[in-house]
Write a protein that holds these residues in place. Structure first.
Motif, PDB file in Angstrom:
ATOM      1  N   ALA A  74     -11.866   3.803   8.415  1.00  0.00           N
ATOM      2  CA  ALA A  74     -10.731   4.103   7.799  1.00  0.00           C
ATOM      3  C   ALA A  74      -9.365   3.928   8.422  1.00  0.00           C
ATOM      4  O   ALA A  74      -8.138   3.944   7.649  1.00  0.00           O
ATOM      5  CB  ALA A  74     -10.799   5.867   7.878  1.00  0.00           C
ATOM      6  N   ASP A  75      -9.385   3.583   9.654  1.00  0.00           N
ATOM      7  CA  ASP A  75      -8.098   3.190  10.296  1.00  0.00           C
ATOM      8  C   ASP A  75      -7.692   1.757   9.782  1.00  0.00           C
ATOM      9  O   ASP A  75      -6.259   1.270   9.872  1.00  0.00           O
ATOM     10  CB  ASP A  75      -8.299   2.937  11.857  1.00  0.00           C
ATOM     11  CG  ASP A  75      -8.820   4.282  12.477  1.00  0.00           C
ATOM     12  OD1 ASP A  75      -8.142   5.446  12.119  1.00  0.00           O
ATOM     13  OD2 ASP A  75      -9.399   4.148  13.417  1.00  0.00           O
ATOM     14  N   PHE A  76      -8.529   0.892   8.966  1.00  0.00           N
ATOM     15  CA  PHE A  76      -8.146  -0.226   8.540  1.00  0.00           C
ATOM     16  C   PHE A  76      -8.316  -0.174   6.958  1.00  0.00           C
ATOM     17  O   PHE A  76      -8.044  -1.014   6.244  1.00  0.00           O
ATOM     18  CB  PHE A  76      -9.407  -1.395   8.843  1.00  0.00           C
ATOM     19  CG  PHE A  76      -9.092  -1.851  10.336  1.00  0.00           C
ATOM     20  CD1 PHE A  76      -8.264  -2.929  10.386  1.00  0.00           C
ATOM     21  CD2 PHE A  76      -9.653  -1.519  11.400  1.00  0.00           C
ATOM     22  CE1 PHE A  76      -7.867  -3.665  11.608  1.00  0.00           C
ATOM     23  CE2 PHE A  76      -9.538  -1.866  12.635  1.00  0.00           C
ATOM     24  CZ  PHE A  76      -8.415  -2.968  12.843  1.00  0.00           C
ATOM     25  N   SER A  77      -8.476   1.060   6.305  1.00  0.00           N
ATOM     26  CA  SER A  77      -8.342   1.189   5.067  1.00  0.00           C
ATOM     27  C   SER A  77      -7.186   0.779   4.131  1.00  0.00           C
ATOM     28  O   SER A  77      -6.161   0.798   4.570  1.00  0.00           O
ATOM     29  CB  SER A  77      -8.512   2.907   4.763  1.00  0.00           C
ATOM     30  OG  SER A  77      -8.627   2.926   3.360  1.00  0.00           O
ATOM     31  N   SER A  78      -7.484   0.038   2.885  1.00  0.00           N
ATOM     32  CA  SER A  78      -6.081  -0.256   2.271  1.00  0.00           C
ATOM     33  C   SER A  78      -5.329   0.905   1.868  1.00  0.00           C
ATOM     34  O   SER A  78      -4.287   0.758   1.360  1.00  0.00           O
ATOM     35  CB  SER A  78      -6.618  -1.260   1.078  1.00  0.00           C
ATOM     36  OG  SER A  78      -7.580  -0.356   0.284  1.00  0.00           O
ATOM     37  N   ASP A  79      -5.854   2.046   1.658  1.00  0.00           N
ATOM     38  CA  ASP A  79      -5.031   3.163   1.451  1.00  0.00           C
ATOM     39  C   ASP A  79      -3.903   3.546   2.433  1.00  0.00           C
ATOM     40  O   ASP A  79      -2.854   4.240   1.667  1.00  0.00           O
ATOM     41  CB  ASP A  79      -6.059   4.531   1.470  1.00  0.00           C
ATOM     42  CG  ASP A  79      -7.216   4.404   0.374  1.00  0.00           C
ATOM     43  OD1 ASP A  79      -6.907   3.770  -0.523  1.00  0.00           O
ATOM     44  OD2 ASP A  79      -8.228   5.255   0.623  1.00  0.00           O
ATOM     45  N   TRP A  80      -3.820   2.980   3.681  1.00  0.00           N
ATOM     46  CA  TRP A  80      -2.620   3.103   4.436  1.00  0.00           C
ATOM     47  C   TRP A  80      -1.498   1.976   3.621  1.00  0.00           C
ATOM     48  O   TRP A  80      -0.351   2.742   4.044  1.00  0.00           O
ATOM     49  CB  TRP A  80      -2.852   2.491   5.788  1.00  0.00           C
ATOM     50  CG  TRP A  80      -3.862   3.446   6.399  1.00  0.00           C
ATOM     51  CD1 TRP A  80      -4.996   3.532   6.979  1.00  0.00           C
ATOM     52  CD2 TRP A  80      -3.504   4.777   6.938  1.00  0.00           C
ATOM     53  NE1 TRP A  80      -5.448   4.532   7.569  1.00  0.00           N
ATOM     54  CE2 TRP A  80      -4.432   5.297   7.722  1.00  0.00           C
ATOM     55  CE3 TRP A  80      -2.344   5.414   6.802  1.00  0.00           C
ATOM     56  CZ2 TRP A  80      -4.358   6.731   8.397  1.00  0.00           C
ATOM     57  CZ3 TRP A  80      -2.335   6.862   7.700  1.00  0.00           C
ATOM     58  CH2 TRP A  80      -3.305   7.179   8.161  1.00  0.00           C
ATOM     59  N   LEU A  81      -1.807   1.361   2.977  1.00  0.00           N
ATOM     60  CA  LEU A  81      -0.754   0.511   2.159  1.00  0.00           C
ATOM     61  C   LEU A  81       0.251   1.370   1.329  1.00  0.00           C
ATOM     62  O   LEU A  81       1.375   1.198   1.350  1.00  0.00           O
ATOM     63  CB  LEU A  81      -1.305  -0.478   1.269  1.00  0.00           C
ATOM     64  CG  LEU A  81      -2.046  -1.568   2.054  1.00  0.00           C
ATOM     65  CD1 LEU A  81      -2.568  -2.813   0.955  1.00  0.00           C
ATOM     66  CD2 LEU A  81      -1.124  -2.340   2.803  1.00  0.00           C
ATOM     67  N   ASP A  82      -0.424   2.384   0.782  1.00  0.00           N
ATOM     68  CA  ASP A  82       0.579   3.436  -0.090  1.00  0.00           C
ATOM     69  C   ASP A  82       1.136   4.252   0.924  1.00  0.00           C
ATOM     70  O   ASP A  82       2.397   4.538   0.696  1.00  0.00           O
ATOM     71  CB  ASP A  82      -0.559   4.184  -0.916  1.00  0.00           C
ATOM     72  CG  ASP A  82       0.273   5.392  -1.839  1.00  0.00           C
ATOM     73  OD1 ASP A  82       1.091   4.948  -2.628  1.00  0.00           O
ATOM     74  OD2 ASP A  82       0.015   6.425  -1.637  1.00  0.00           O
ATOM     75  N   VAL A  83       0.486   4.981   2.139  1.00  0.00           N
ATOM     76  CA  VAL A  83       1.262   5.585   3.079  1.00  0.00           C
ATOM     77  C   VAL A  83       2.692   4.916   3.705  1.00  0.00           C
ATOM     78  O   VAL A  83       3.747   5.423   3.790  1.00  0.00           O
ATOM     79  CB  VAL A  83       0.517   6.205   3.960  1.00  0.00           C
ATOM     80  CG1 VAL A  83       1.154   6.830   5.110  1.00  0.00           C
ATOM     81  CG2 VAL A  83      -0.881   6.748   3.534  1.00  0.00           C
ATOM     82  N   PHE A  84       2.240   3.681   3.847  1.00  0.00           N
ATOM     83  CA  PHE A  84       3.401   2.759   4.493  1.00  0.00           C
ATOM     84  C   PHE A  84       3.900   1.909   3.483  1.00  0.00           C
ATOM     85  O   PHE A  84       4.731   0.772   3.998  1.00  0.00           O
ATOM     86  CB  PHE A  84       2.716   1.940   5.614  1.00  0.00           C
ATOM     87  CG  PHE A  84       2.335   2.569   6.863  1.00  0.00           C
ATOM     88  CD1 PHE A  84       3.286   2.933   7.937  1.00  0.00           C
ATOM     89  CD2 PHE A  84       1.170   3.118   6.991  1.00  0.00           C
ATOM     90  CE1 PHE A  84       3.013   3.557   8.986  1.00  0.00           C
ATOM     91  CE2 PHE A  84       0.578   3.640   8.139  1.00  0.00           C
ATOM     92  CZ  PHE A  84       1.669   3.833   9.247  1.00  0.00           C
ATOM     93  N   ARG A  85       3.954   2.243   2.167  1.00  0.00           N
ATOM     94  CA  ARG A  85       4.468   1.386   1.385  1.00  0.00           C
ATOM     95  C   ARG A  85       6.262   0.772   1.399  1.00  0.00           C
ATOM     96  O   ARG A  85       6.354  -0.193   0.982  1.00  0.00           O
ATOM     97  CB  ARG A  85       4.339   2.045  -0.281  1.00  0.00           C
ATOM     98  CG  ARG A  85       5.048   3.219  -0.558  1.00  0.00           C
ATOM     99  CD  ARG A  85       4.894   3.699  -1.673  1.00  0.00           C
ATOM    100  NE  ARG A  85       5.366   5.091  -2.114  1.00  0.00           N
ATOM    101  CZ  ARG A  85       4.941   6.258  -1.770  1.00  0.00           C
ATOM    102  NH1 ARG A  85       3.875   6.118  -1.118  1.00  0.00           N
ATOM    103  NH2 ARG A  85       5.403   7.219  -2.203  1.00  0.00           N
ATOM    104  N   SER A  86       6.818   1.961   1.980  1.00  0.00           N
ATOM    105  CA  SER A  86       8.124   1.376   2.403  1.00  0.00           C
ATOM    106  C   SER A  86       8.545   0.300   3.327  1.00  0.00           C
ATOM    107  O   SER A  86       9.332  -0.022   3.659  1.00  0.00           O
ATOM    108  CB  SER A  86       9.083   2.804   2.605  1.00  0.00           C
ATOM    109  OG  SER A  86       9.132   3.643   1.527  1.00  0.00           O
TER     110      SER A  86
END
Length: 390
Positions: A74-86
């Motif tokens: 989960a630490d490498f999940s692509s879902d973090w791209l949305d969280v850090f999108r800015s």
């Protein structure tokens, strides 16, 4: 995660230093060791968080450790791209670049994660892991509100990372609920950040060290661990997780070392080494400035090579004249051996941890640290009177 690793599990740990509160609750917030070490550590204006592992823990039971744990997918999940999108247009999500050539970087930092199927850079995911594990184990949540994104982006080239950071405040019931969910499933940390509109404060974590578990020392489990340093303005609230962690403790580095040598608690060699390094910095400002400035230099990968001599366990570290030129071979099997160290006590090029028993450890260091790091204090903690060496 780096699934190509055969010997180690990747992990991240956080050395969390916090300034002492000046309010009436400062004494209750701080949990010093039982030894009377106040006089020797009175010059220190900060404490370090240590957690006592459960007696039932599969790795280092009853040890006092820095918060941290194994990297999860989960630490490498692509879902973090949305969280850090800015921050996607900022190199490394706004983390400062490291000057160390990539070919000399420890694999845990230098591995191209995109080739392993993750769009999240390793330096980001490892910090996410350290923040998540710290929250799971201690209840300390290191996040920043998303409403501060613009200020963060504008300050990356300024002084944002040169000041101390603060813990994000949540209501107790809300904090407990999310902590339970993240403990159940690490992917809930992504969900929590989305719903609370916060970001893991990866920018507050400074690269510090990389330790590998030597073979045959602590069971079959071996970790390749990234160590980060984080300095907080004041001591946050912490709670045991009632699972792997049974106690938490805020103490100065000399207090921990003194309690260890008095056999009141046990710490592993990496904790002994890093706390001895921190003894060079009685002031939080100095520690933070050093960690912030040095972090862009990079670090070495340290795999202790353990030899036995005259009932001493001697851990050779990189730079020691007897350290094997190719330590990668030490990854296979148990390399601990009973072989003489044919060198006089005053020999040059020493970089070793010497243990005569589990609670008696000394450091023998004559080599200069690489990457602008600082050597640890080598005097026994019980005889060491804290002073700045800067």
């Amino acid at each position: 995660m780096n699934t190509a690793l055969k010997q180690w599990k990747e992990a991240a740990t956080l050395i969390l230093a916090a300034g002492r509160r000046l309010g009436a609750d400062s004494l209750s917030s701080r949990t010093p060791p039982e030894s009377g070490a106040a006089a020797r550590s009175s010059r220190f204006d900060y404490d370090v968080l240590l957690l006592k592992r459960s007696a039932n823990s599969s790795f280092m039971p009853n040890a006092y450790v820095f918060p941290g744990g194994t990297v999860d997918s989960a630490d490498f999940s692509s879902d973090w791209l949305d969280v850090f999108r800015s921050f996607l247009n900022c190199p490394g999500f706004g983390l400062r670049s490291v000057s160390q050539p990539v070919e000399t970087r420890p694999p845990i930092f230098g591995t191209n994660r995109l080739k392993l199927g993750s769009p999240i850079p390793g330096e980001v995911a490892l910090r996410i892991c350290a923040v998540r594990e710290t929250f799971e184990e201690s209840g300390v949540l290191l996040v920043v509100p998303k409403k501060e994104e613009e200020r963060l982006i504008n300050s990356f080239q300024d002084t944002f990372c040169s000041r101390h950071h603060s813990e994000h405040k949540l209501r107790g019931d809300e904090l407990s609920r999310w902590r339970a969910l993240v403990n159940q499933n690490p992917s809930n940390f992504i969900r929590m950040c989305r719903e609370l509109e916060v970001l893991p404060n990866i920018w507050a974590l400074h690269e510090w060290a990389n330790w590998l578990t030597p073979s045959g020392r602590y069971g079959r489990t071996r970790f390749d661990t990234a160590f980060f340093m984080c300095c907080l303005q004041e001591m946050p609230s912490a709670l045991e997780d009632d699972k792997e962690i049974v106690r938490f403790q805020w103490s100065t580095p000399p207090e921990v070392l003194q309690s260890y040598q008095a056999r009141q608690l046990w710490i592993a060699p990496p904790q002994f080494y890093e706390l001895s390094r921190m003894c060079r910095f009685p002031l939080l400002n100095d520690l933070h400035s050093f960690a912030h400035q040095r972090a862009t230099e990079g670090c070495d990968q340290w795999l202790p090579v353990v030899v036995l001599q005259d009932e001493l366990h001697i851990s050779l570290l990189p730079g020691d004249k007897l350290y094997p030129l190719d330590s990668s071979s030490q990854a296979e099997g148990d390399h601990t051996k009973d072989s003489p160290l044919d060198d006089p006590p005053d020999a040059s090029e020493l970089h070793r941890i010497v243990m005569s028993d589990p609670y008696t450890t000394t450091l023998q260091i004559t080599v200069k640290p690489k990457y602008n790091h600082i050597p640890p204090v080598t005097e026994p903690a019980l005889a060491y009177i804290s002073k700045s060496q800067l």
